[in-house]
Design an enzyme around this catalytic site. Structure first.
Site, PDB file in Angstrom:
ATOM      1  N   LYS A 188       0.872  -1.296   0.005  1.00  0.00           N
ATOM      2  CA  LYS A 188       0.174   0.010  -0.011  1.00  0.00           C
ATOM      3  C   LYS A 188       1.078   1.084   0.173  1.00  0.00           C
ATOM      4  O   LYS A 188       1.708   1.409   0.897  1.00  0.00           O
ATOM      5  CB  LYS A 188      -1.017  -0.099   1.350  1.00  0.00           C
ATOM      6  N   GLU A 237      -0.143  -1.439  16.333  1.00  0.00           N
ATOM      7  CA  GLU A 237      -0.469  -2.055  15.245  1.00  0.00           C
ATOM      8  C   GLU A 237      -0.111  -3.545  15.360  1.00  0.00           C
ATOM      9  O   GLU A 237      -0.535  -4.599  14.747  1.00  0.00           O
ATOM     10  CB  GLU A 237       0.576  -1.751  13.911  1.00  0.00           C
ATOM     11  N   LYS A 277       0.687 -10.290   8.582  1.00  0.00           N
ATOM     12  CA  LYS A 277       0.643  -9.365   7.469  1.00  0.00           C
ATOM     13  C   LYS A 277       0.785  -9.985   5.966  1.00  0.00           C
ATOM     14  O   LYS A 277      -0.077 -10.079   5.069  1.00  0.00           O
ATOM     15  CB  LYS A 277       1.562  -8.222   7.656  1.00  0.00           C
ATOM     16  N   HIS A 327      -8.966   2.074  12.252  1.00  0.00           N
ATOM     17  CA  HIS A 327      -8.220   2.870  11.122  1.00  0.00           C
ATOM     18  C   HIS A 327      -9.387   3.897  10.706  1.00  0.00           C
ATOM     19  O   HIS A 327      -8.579   5.089  10.491  1.00  0.00           O
ATOM     20  CB  HIS A 327      -7.369   2.409   9.905  1.00  0.00           C
ATOM     21  N   HIS A 337      -8.070   7.423  10.946  1.00  0.00           N
ATOM     22  CA  HIS A 337      -7.560   8.528  10.058  1.00  0.00           C
ATOM     23  C   HIS A 337      -8.315   9.816  10.030  1.00  0.00           C
ATOM     24  O   HIS A 337      -7.893  10.735   9.798  1.00  0.00           O
ATOM     25  CB  HIS A 337      -8.043   7.642   8.552  1.00  0.00           C
TER      26      HIS A 337
HETATM   27  N1  GLY Z   1      -2.184  -1.046   6.857  1.00  0.00           N
HETATM   28  C1  GLY Z   1      -3.008  -1.799   6.436  1.00  0.00           C
HETATM   29  C2  GLY Z   1      -2.957  -2.584   5.008  1.00  0.00           C
HETATM   30  O1  GLY Z   1      -1.668  -2.756   4.828  1.00  0.00           O
HETATM   31  O2  GLY Z   1      -3.870  -3.332   4.520  1.00  0.00           O
END
Ligand code: GLY
Length: 373
Positions: free
Chosen positions: A146, A188, A230, A251, A255
């Site tokens: 991203k 996170e 992740k 988030h 944000h």
């Molecule tokens: N930080 C959230 C994602 O990479 O999807």
């Protein structure tokens, strides 16, 4: 002397698969960049804080006969803009970088997002290498492709999915990270447990004091486990059609708070901690999750020295309707309807569509009032 073990994970995206290498002292080892082709045109992008500490070390380590060009950007979320990104394009143009150019992002999430976005755009896409230097970037933003810049209207509104060609994580760099930045990254880490892995959440509870105290072994383990989570989610859903949205737990609130409070006022990880608490609170109020789980999350975040409510200095600047309007511009929304990541308790987040915005407005009004009390 035996070198510390290096862990290598693969983000298995077919032809675009890439390694995540994790080790203390990795930036002293050439194998950090094994398999990466270093072309004639290499641009090393960093910021004023990180560059002074590590740019020379990385320059020495980069193979190839050509000196990489160095671009030092101003540090801070307030500089994650199209204007700063234009400086990366100008540097690439000045060095006459072609399609075989390599951009090296050395820094935290801001540098990584911008260098990655510039790489996604330059000549419609060149390769980039992530060398994250903050915990937040190591466990989240450097992995998964991203890339984005912020607009005054909202965070990360202009961006692209563009995977790096490798991620090199030297966990020894965490030793010099300011305590506030370390805590922001731990938000996170806690997120991975909260959204989908109750066992990992319990592990973080068991190691909270060590993590916040900067224990190198606990932190390296947290980085490894977070990157495993992740990588798995990114491989399953690279462009966020489904499961990847869960990584946004907290988030949408975060944000909106960051944008309304002013970029750089609150760290992203701090806003995520507040946002996760708001999502947990909304879930309990809607009868979707036990209140006990929200209390458990709050207890952990507090031990990680993170805010669990909007701090007074931020609350004074916030208006609930303005926050809600920011949330309505979130990338997860569909057909003008608010979509949020809520949970059924620790380890069980889900995408909630069709949220009644009046309910969210009430929650935000209470949260701002609590912050001002
Ligand atoms: N930080 C959230 C994602 O990479 O999807």
């Amino acid at each position: 002397m035996r070198q510390p073990e290096m862990h290598e994970l693969t983000v298995a995206l077919g032809e675009r698969a890439y390694p995540i290498r994790i080790a203390p002292g990795l930036l002293e080892r050439r194998e950090a960049f094994a398999g990466v082709h270093f072309s004639t045109h290499v641009l090393l992008v960093t910021d004023g804080n990180v560059g002074a500490l590590y740019a020379e070390r990385v320059r020495r380590l980069l193979p190839g006969s050509h000196e990489p060009a160095l671009l030092v950007l101003p540090a801070g979320e307030q500089h994650k803009t199209l204007a700063t990104c234009a400086r990366i394009f100008a540097a690439l143009a000045d060095m006459q970088a072609g399609r075989d150019a390599l951009v090296v992002a050395l820094g935290g999430g801001v540098v990584g997002d911008m260098a990655g976005f510039a790489a996604a755009c330059w000549m419609r896409g060149v390769r980039y290498l992530q060398i994250p230097t903050t915990l937040l970037a190591m466990v989240d933003s450097s992995v998964g492709g991203k890339t984005a810049v912020d607009l005054p209207q909202g965070k990360n509104l202009v961006g692209a999915f563009h995977q790096p060609c490798a991620v090199a994580i030297d966990t020894r760099l965490l030793a010099s990270l300011p305590a506030r930045e370390l805590s922001a990254g731990l938000a996170e880490v806690a997120k991975y447990g909260a959204l989908g892995d109750a066992r990992f959440f319990a592990w973080i509870e068991d190691h909270a004091d060590a993590l916040v105290g900067g224990d190198a072994v606990a932190l390296a383990d947290a980085v490894l486990q977070s990157c495993q989570h992740k990588a798995q989610i990114v491989v399953a859903d690279e462009t966020e059609q489904g499961e990847r949205a869960l990584l946004n737990f907290g988030h949408t609130f975060a944000h909106a708070i960051e944008t309304e409070a002013g970029y750089g006022t609150v760290l992203h990880g701090e806003a995520v901690a507040i946002g996760m608490m708001l999502a947990a609170r909304l879930s309990s109020e809607m009868g979707l999750a036990p209140l006990m789980d929200a209390a458990r999350l709050a207890a952990l975040l507090e031990r990680l020295r993170l805010p669990v409510a909007i701090p007074p200095r931020i609350a004074a600047r916030l208006d609930p309707s303005a926050l809600l309007a920011r949330m309505q511009l979130d990338k997860k929304n569909r057909g003008g309807r608010l979509r949020l990541i809520l949970w059924r308790g620790v380890g069980h987040a889900f995408v909630a569509s069709d949220i009644d915005s009046r309910h969210v407005l009430d929650l935000l009004t209470d949260a701002i009032a609590d912050g001002q009390a």
